[in-house]
Write a protein that holds these residues in place. Structure first.
Motif, PDB file in Angstrom:
ATOM      1  N   THR A 113     -24.480  32.786 -14.477  1.00  0.00           N
ATOM      2  CA  THR A 113     -25.866  32.444 -14.798  1.00  0.00           C
ATOM      3  C   THR A 113     -25.844  31.045 -15.396  1.00  0.00           C
ATOM      4  O   THR A 113     -25.119  30.769 -16.348  1.00  0.00           O
ATOM      5  CB  THR A 113     -26.461  33.451 -15.798  1.00  0.00           C
ATOM      6  OG1 THR A 113     -26.556  34.734 -15.166  1.00  0.00           O
ATOM      7  CG2 THR A 113     -27.857  33.005 -16.247  1.00  0.00           C
ATOM      8  N   LEU A 114     -26.632  30.167 -14.813  1.00  0.00           N
ATOM      9  CA  LEU A 114     -26.656  28.766 -15.210  1.00  0.00           C
ATOM     10  C   LEU A 114     -27.821  28.501 -16.145  1.00  0.00           C
ATOM     11  O   LEU A 114     -28.901  29.069 -15.974  1.00  0.00           O
ATOM     12  CB  LEU A 114     -26.778  27.868 -13.982  1.00  0.00           C
ATOM     13  CG  LEU A 114     -25.814  28.155 -12.829  1.00  0.00           C
ATOM     14  CD1 LEU A 114     -26.102  27.209 -11.666  1.00  0.00           C
ATOM     15  CD2 LEU A 114     -24.366  28.036 -13.282  1.00  0.00           C
ATOM     16  N   VAL A 115     -27.604  27.637 -17.119  1.00  0.00           N
ATOM     17  CA  VAL A 115     -28.673  27.241 -18.038  1.00  0.00           C
ATOM     18  C   VAL A 115     -28.759  25.720 -18.019  1.00  0.00           C
ATOM     19  O   VAL A 115     -27.743  25.037 -18.185  1.00  0.00           O
ATOM     20  CB  VAL A 115     -28.417  27.733 -19.476  1.00  0.00           C
ATOM     21  CG1 VAL A 115     -29.597  27.345 -20.379  1.00  0.00           C
ATOM     22  CG2 VAL A 115     -28.199  29.241 -19.488  1.00  0.00           C
ATOM     23  N   PHE A 116     -29.957  25.219 -17.804  1.00  0.00           N
ATOM     24  CA  PHE A 116     -30.186  23.761 -17.793  1.00  0.00           C
ATOM     25  C   PHE A 116     -31.304  23.392 -18.739  1.00  0.00           C
ATOM     26  O   PHE A 116     -32.309  24.123 -18.860  1.00  0.00           O
ATOM     27  CB  PHE A 116     -30.616  23.303 -16.393  1.00  0.00           C
ATOM     28  CG  PHE A 116     -29.565  23.364 -15.338  1.00  0.00           C
ATOM     29  CD1 PHE A 116     -28.696  22.303 -15.120  1.00  0.00           C
ATOM     30  CD2 PHE A 116     -29.437  24.497 -14.542  1.00  0.00           C
ATOM     31  CE1 PHE A 116     -27.731  22.356 -14.132  1.00  0.00           C
ATOM     32  CE2 PHE A 116     -28.485  24.556 -13.547  1.00  0.00           C
ATOM     33  CZ  PHE A 116     -27.620  23.487 -13.336  1.00  0.00           C
ATOM     34  N   VAL A 121     -35.906  32.234 -15.426  1.00  0.00           N
ATOM     35  CA  VAL A 121     -36.752  32.040 -16.603  1.00  0.00           C
ATOM     36  C   VAL A 121     -36.871  30.534 -16.854  1.00  0.00           C
ATOM     37  O   VAL A 121     -35.860  29.834 -16.918  1.00  0.00           O
ATOM     38  CB  VAL A 121     -36.179  32.733 -17.852  1.00  0.00           C
ATOM     39  CG1 VAL A 121     -37.093  32.478 -19.056  1.00  0.00           C
ATOM     40  CG2 VAL A 121     -36.002  34.218 -17.616  1.00  0.00           C
ATOM     41  N   VAL A 122     -38.099  30.060 -16.960  1.00  0.00           N
ATOM     42  CA  VAL A 122     -38.352  28.648 -17.231  1.00  0.00           C
ATOM     43  C   VAL A 122     -39.277  28.547 -18.430  1.00  0.00           C
ATOM     44  O   VAL A 122     -40.362  29.136 -18.428  1.00  0.00           O
ATOM     45  CB  VAL A 122     -39.002  27.938 -16.022  1.00  0.00           C
ATOM     46  CG1 VAL A 122     -39.203  26.455 -16.324  1.00  0.00           C
ATOM     47  CG2 VAL A 122     -38.156  28.116 -14.775  1.00  0.00           C
ATOM     48  N   MET A 173     -34.100  26.159 -18.383  1.00  0.00           N
ATOM     49  CA  MET A 173     -34.119  27.154 -17.313  1.00  0.00           C
ATOM     50  C   MET A 173     -32.867  28.015 -17.354  1.00  0.00           C
ATOM     51  O   MET A 173     -31.760  27.502 -17.524  1.00  0.00           O
ATOM     52  CB  MET A 173     -34.179  26.465 -15.939  1.00  0.00           C
ATOM     53  CG  MET A 173     -35.364  25.556 -15.717  1.00  0.00           C
ATOM     54  SD  MET A 173     -35.460  24.976 -13.981  1.00  0.00           S
ATOM     55  CE  MET A 173     -33.990  23.939 -13.891  1.00  0.00           C
ATOM     56  N   SER A 174     -33.051  29.310 -17.181  1.00  0.00           N
ATOM     57  CA  SER A 174     -31.950  30.235 -16.968  1.00  0.00           C
ATOM     58  C   SER A 174     -32.013  30.671 -15.508  1.00  0.00           C
ATOM     59  O   SER A 174     -33.024  31.237 -15.062  1.00  0.00           O
ATOM     60  CB  SER A 174     -32.065  31.447 -17.902  1.00  0.00           C
ATOM     61  OG  SER A 174     -31.083  32.414 -17.584  1.00  0.00           O
TER      62      SER A 174
END
Length: 321
Positions: A310-313, A220-221, A289-290
């Motif tokens: 799950t990374l989030v940036f 997801v962006v 972003m996820s």
């Protein structure tokens, strides 16, 4: 030592292959023949290599008889009449590359054939001969560089030596400097369970991933600030500021903002979530972003990142070259 890529698939890698045998090499001084007049179309390098033709068109290179040069050197063929090239610039060039092996001396490729000038950062990652040579030409100038394997300590005993490489660079201009922060209009977009607070100016945004929401299974962006620059391409090198956290825990594992220095990397060489998420994003944008595990680090734990995370940036795209 990496070999030069076929044709000009990636100029930085071609330069890197040459740098393996050239960094720390003796730099050849320019000669009066090469720099005495801006209208000259031919000059002999200290190595005996001769370049003819006009700047702005593919050059003709003639090699001397005998063995290739064993010392790196550069020669200003045309000094140019535009702005100076300075250390730290991102210089836009048309370039032609040869393998000087004393046999066929085959051309490896030319941006005049691909019709796609390349951007090279004039910094410490270049061989010393190029760091110095580029600062001796102006926009509109032409530089000849001979990069030889004259730094044997850089080579592994089991690795065959690279052929001496000959580069002809025509300086087109320089890329504008990267932005300091995202610039544009806030969109109000967000990812459910994730909060991004924008303080404005060059201050770092605040990212919160403390949530009871289940992480998305797909990438997801969301655009937080809509930039107006050119869209980043998958083949480009990006300059970004970012913060990364783990979904659900608010655990931070990395932040370029905290280091005080933007990150710079070829987009094709980072995790798939970044490759897919940042390609097409306009320069100047801020995105959140996820990234699901299969597009991140999967079942392999990393420093500060548990397996299957799950990374989030939150990412500011500051430049694309």
């Amino acid at each position: 030592m990496r070999r030069a890529l076929a044709v000009l698939a990636a100029v930085p890698l071609i330069l890197s292959a040459a740098a393996c045998g050239s960094e720390g090499a003796t730099t050849g001084a320019t000669t009066s023949t090469a720099t005495s007049t801006a209208t000259s179309t031919a000059a002999a390098a200290p190595s005996g290599v001769k370049v003819t033709g006009n700047v702005g068109a593919k050059p003709t290179v003639t090699f001397p008889a005998g063995s290739p040069a064993t010392k790196s050197s550069y020669e200003v063929i045309q000094p140019g009449t535009g702005n100076d090239v300075k250390s730290g610039d991102r210089v836009i060039v048309n370039l032609t590359v040869y393998n000087w092996d004393g046999k066929g001396n085959a051309v490896q490729g030319s941006s005049y054939d691909t019709k796609a000038p390349e951007t090279i950062a004039v910094n410490e990652q270049l061989p010393q001969v190029l760091q110095e040579g580029f600062t001796k030409v102006k926009h509109g100038g032409r530089l000849l560089a001979v990069l030889a394997n004259d730094s044997a300590v850089q080579q592994q005993a089991t690795t065959p030596a690279e052929p001496t490489k000959v580069f002809v660079f025509d300086v087109v201009g320089t890329q504008p400097a990267a932005l300091k922060a995202a610039t544009g209009k806030e969109t109000g977009e967000s990812i459910k369970g994730v909060t991004v607070t924008n303080p404005g100016g060059e201050k770092a945004p605040t990212l919160s991933t403390k949530t009871g929401e289940k992480p998305p299974k797909e990438l997801v962006v969301k655009t937080v600030i809509q930039g107006t620059g050119a869209k980043a391409k998958a083949s480009q090198t990006l300059v970004v500021h970012y913060t990364g956290k783990i979904w659900g825990t608010d655990q931070q594992f990395d932040s370029s903002w905290e280091r005080g220095q933007p990150a710079e990397f070829p987009l094709a060489q980072v995790i798939q979530g970044w490759q897919k998420g940042l390609a097409g994003v306009p320069v100047g944008s801020r995105v959140v972003m996820s990234i699901p595990p299969d597009l991140g680090y999967g079942s392999q734990a990393q420093q500060g990142i548990p397996a299957n995370s799950t990374l989030v940036f939150v990412v500011d795209v500051l430049g694309a070259y």
